[in-house]
Design a protein around this motif. Sequence first.
Motif, short mmCIF file in Angstrom:
data_model
loop_
_atom_site.label_atom_id
_atom_site.label_comp_id
_atom_site.label_asym_id
_atom_site.label_seq_id
_atom_site.Cartn_x
_atom_site.Cartn_y
_atom_site.Cartn_z
N MET A 1 0.84 -1.19 0.00
CA MET A 1 0.00 0.00 0.00
C MET A 1 0.88 1.25 0.00
O MET A 1 1.69 1.43 0.91
CB MET A 1 -0.90 0.00 1.23
N THR A 2 0.74 2.08 -1.03
CA THR A 2 1.56 3.27 -1.16
C THR A 2 0.86 4.49 -0.55
O THR A 2 -0.35 4.47 -0.32
CB THR A 2 1.87 3.56 -2.63
N ALA A 3 1.66 5.55 -0.33
CA ALA A 3 1.09 6.78 0.21
C ALA A 3 0.07 7.37 -0.76
O ALA A 3 -0.94 7.95 -0.33
CB ALA A 3 2.21 7.78 0.49
N ASN A 4 0.33 7.26 -2.07
CA ASN A 4 -0.63 7.77 -3.05
C ASN A 4 -1.97 7.06 -2.96
O ASN A 4 -3.04 7.67 -3.10
CB ASN A 4 -0.06 7.62 -4.47
N GLN A 5 -1.93 5.75 -2.75
CA GLN A 5 -3.17 4.99 -2.63
C GLN A 5 -3.95 5.38 -1.38
O GLN A 5 -5.18 5.49 -1.40
CB GLN A 5 -2.86 3.49 -2.64
N VAL A 6 -3.22 5.60 -0.28
CA VAL A 6 -3.89 6.05 0.94
C VAL A 6 -4.51 7.43 0.73
O VAL A 6 -5.66 7.67 1.10
CB VAL A 6 -2.89 6.08 2.12
N GLY A 7 -3.75 8.33 0.12
CA GLY A 7 -4.29 9.67 -0.14
C GLY A 7 -5.50 9.63 -1.06
O GLY A 7 -6.48 10.36 -0.85
N PHE A 8 -5.45 8.79 -2.09
CA PHE A 8 -6.57 8.67 -3.01
C PHE A 8 -7.82 8.13 -2.29
O PHE A 8 -8.95 8.54 -2.59
CB PHE A 8 -6.19 7.76 -4.17
N ALA A 9 -7.61 7.23 -1.34
CA ALA A 9 -8.73 6.70 -0.57
C ALA A 9 -9.41 7.81 0.24
O ALA A 9 -10.64 7.82 0.38
CB ALA A 9 -8.24 5.59 0.37
N PHE A 10 -8.62 8.75 0.75
CA PHE A 10 -9.21 9.87 1.49
C PHE A 10 -9.95 10.83 0.57
O PHE A 10 -10.90 11.48 0.99
CB PHE A 10 -8.13 10.61 2.28
N LEU A 11 -9.54 10.92 -0.70
CA LEU A 11 -10.30 11.71 -1.65
C LEU A 11 -11.69 11.11 -1.86
O LEU A 11 -12.68 11.85 -1.99
CB LEU A 11 -9.56 11.80 -2.99
N TYR A 12 -11.77 9.81 -1.88
CA TYR A 12 -13.07 9.14 -1.97
C TYR A 12 -13.90 9.41 -0.72
O TYR A 12 -15.12 9.60 -0.80
CB TYR A 12 -12.89 7.64 -2.17
N VAL A 13 -13.26 9.41 0.44
CA VAL A 13 -13.97 9.75 1.68
C VAL A 13 -14.58 11.14 1.57
O VAL A 13 -15.76 11.37 1.89
CB VAL A 13 -13.02 9.68 2.89
N ALA A 14 -13.77 12.10 1.11
CA ALA A 14 -14.25 13.48 0.98
C ALA A 14 -15.43 13.56 0.02
O ALA A 14 -16.43 14.24 0.29
CB ALA A 14 -13.11 14.38 0.49
N ALA A 15 -15.35 12.84 -1.09
CA ALA A 15 -16.41 12.89 -2.09
C ALA A 15 -17.71 12.35 -1.53
O ALA A 15 -18.79 12.94 -1.73
CB ALA A 15 -15.99 12.09 -3.33
N PHE A 16 -17.64 11.26 -0.79
CA PHE A 16 -18.88 10.66 -0.27
C PHE A 16 -19.43 11.42 0.94
O PHE A 16 -20.64 11.41 1.19
CB PHE A 16 -18.66 9.19 0.06
N LEU A 17 -18.57 12.09 1.72
CA LEU A 17 -19.07 12.97 2.77
C LEU A 17 -19.87 14.12 2.16
O LEU A 17 -20.96 14.47 2.64
CB LEU A 17 -17.92 13.50 3.62
N LEU A 18 -19.32 14.72 1.11
CA LEU A 18 -20.03 15.81 0.44
C LEU A 18 -21.31 15.31 -0.22
O LEU A 18 -22.36 15.98 -0.15
CB LEU A 18 -19.12 16.45 -0.62
N LEU A 19 -21.25 14.14 -0.83
CA LEU A 19 -22.44 13.58 -1.47
C LEU A 19 -23.51 13.28 -0.42
O LEU A 19 -24.71 13.55 -0.64
CB LEU A 19 -22.06 12.30 -2.22
N GLY A 20 -23.09 12.74 0.73
CA GLY A 20 -24.05 12.48 1.80
C GLY A 20 -24.70 13.75 2.31
O GLY A 20 -25.91 13.79 2.59
N LYS A 21 -23.92 14.82 2.44
CA LYS A 21 -24.47 16.10 2.88
C LYS A 21 -25.44 16.67 1.86
O LYS A 21 -26.50 17.18 2.21
CB LYS A 21 -23.32 17.09 3.14
N TRP A 22 -25.09 16.58 0.57
CA TRP A 22 -25.97 17.07 -0.48
C TRP A 22 -27.30 16.33 -0.48
O TRP A 22 -28.37 16.94 -0.59
CB TRP A 22 -25.28 16.93 -1.84
N VAL A 23 -27.24 15.01 -0.32
CA VAL A 23 -28.48 14.22 -0.27
C VAL A 23 -29.31 14.60 0.95
O VAL A 23 -30.53 14.72 0.87
CB VAL A 23 -28.14 12.71 -0.27
N ARG A 24 -28.66 14.83 2.09
CA ARG A 24 -29.37 15.24 3.31
C ARG A 24 -30.12 16.55 3.08
O ARG A 24 -31.25 16.73 3.54
CB ARG A 24 -28.37 15.37 4.46
#
Length: 469
Positions: A1-24
Amino acid sequence: MTANQVGFAFLYVAAFLLLGKWVRIRVSWLQNLFLPSSIIGGFLALILGPQVLGKLVSMFVSEDSFWVNGIFPESVTTVWSDLPGLLINVVFASLFLGASIPGLRKIWNYGGPQLAFGWTIGWGQYVIGILLAILVLSPVFGLPPLTGALIEVAFEGGHGTAAGLAGTFEEIGFAEGYDLSVGLATIGILSGVIVGIILINWAVRKGKTNVIKDVQGFSDLRKQGIMEFENRDPAAKMTVRPESIEPLSLHFALVGLSVLVGYLLLQALIWLESIIIGPFTDTTFMTYIPLFPLAMIGGILVQLFFNKVDNAQIVDRNMINRIQGFALDILILTAIGTVSIDVISDYIVPFLLLATAGILWNVFGLLVLAPKIIPSYWFERGIGDFGQSMGITATGLLLMRIVDPRSETPAFEGFGYKQLVYEPFLGGGLVTALSIPLIYQFGAIPFLIFAIIMSLIGALVGLLYFGKR
């Protein structure tokens, strides 16, 4: 597991947090349920990930296709599956940092009734769950007796505690316990809000409430989860100058120090067990203990140290709350997004039996025990403990805010004082963390007897002492 992969995973976290807020904000029925955006985002991630979308698409594409993992690269789900177990340590290390601890007399007088009630309900969840496991789940479905502890782990502990025990479940050979407990935690939060609002409507109609006489709705902004303009206070205080150290960096360092102290405590316990008990027995009990309850103790020790040396009061509780909330949002989203639907479907009947038993016990506690244990404002105070016992503390606070919008009762103060004694043990504390290893090492019957005694102590103190006041 590389640092880039970990960082990219957090970008997905950010996207779904925003998506969840928009749906709310956009979906009114989700607003009426007051579901956190992290839960909404977690469900969306679950649907769009390998568990749902990936399995549907895999029927039409080859095994090498990107889409067999949904819209997620495989590295993202790998990182996500590890995040809940890490971030629960941040959540628990933050529990007492920056918090003032009042005297025991004040805690007893204000929070005693709610402590007795919550203690009865919390230990009672073990009693109900283990009895169900011994009588039904083990002989009929072949599940281990420790399955009975999942009600308290999931309902009282929530997603965080379930995630923190993932390693423990794997080490004892019951990895399915993690997915079942995360699923139960989700059911607990949903039913806590839904059943709680139903009970509030019933209490108002029956005249059980002292403050509100009709059900008052929240503003549209409140339902959308947006702070009203007049209530937008600073999220935290700048207790140090940024040119010396960024205040957020300082408080993050304190949380990290608390986790480190907890880790050292855990390693010390494992070492002591190996030299004191290990030579005479084969027990390795300490190796099953997760880190997060020790991180909580680490936070207490760090705070006690700062109480002695910090004359400038540089530890700001609101800043700690922001760090804790940030970690909890990511924890909930990633835990739900990576839960195994296959495990829950394989154990759907035991899953539903555990969920139903937990809900019925909590409702019984509120309607039958709370009026006899809590001497005044029993519904306003009891509904908060009911909400917490179904999922998370925020659920209890939400339900209390509905029935006591202007804090006219002792509900909020009593609830806060009760947490100081309650949280270190139940609700994700030491008992919750140790229950699975204890049952695994010593059997379900001894723990059941102990849980019955503890629940009876809470009930008797509540009924015979606080209930008579």
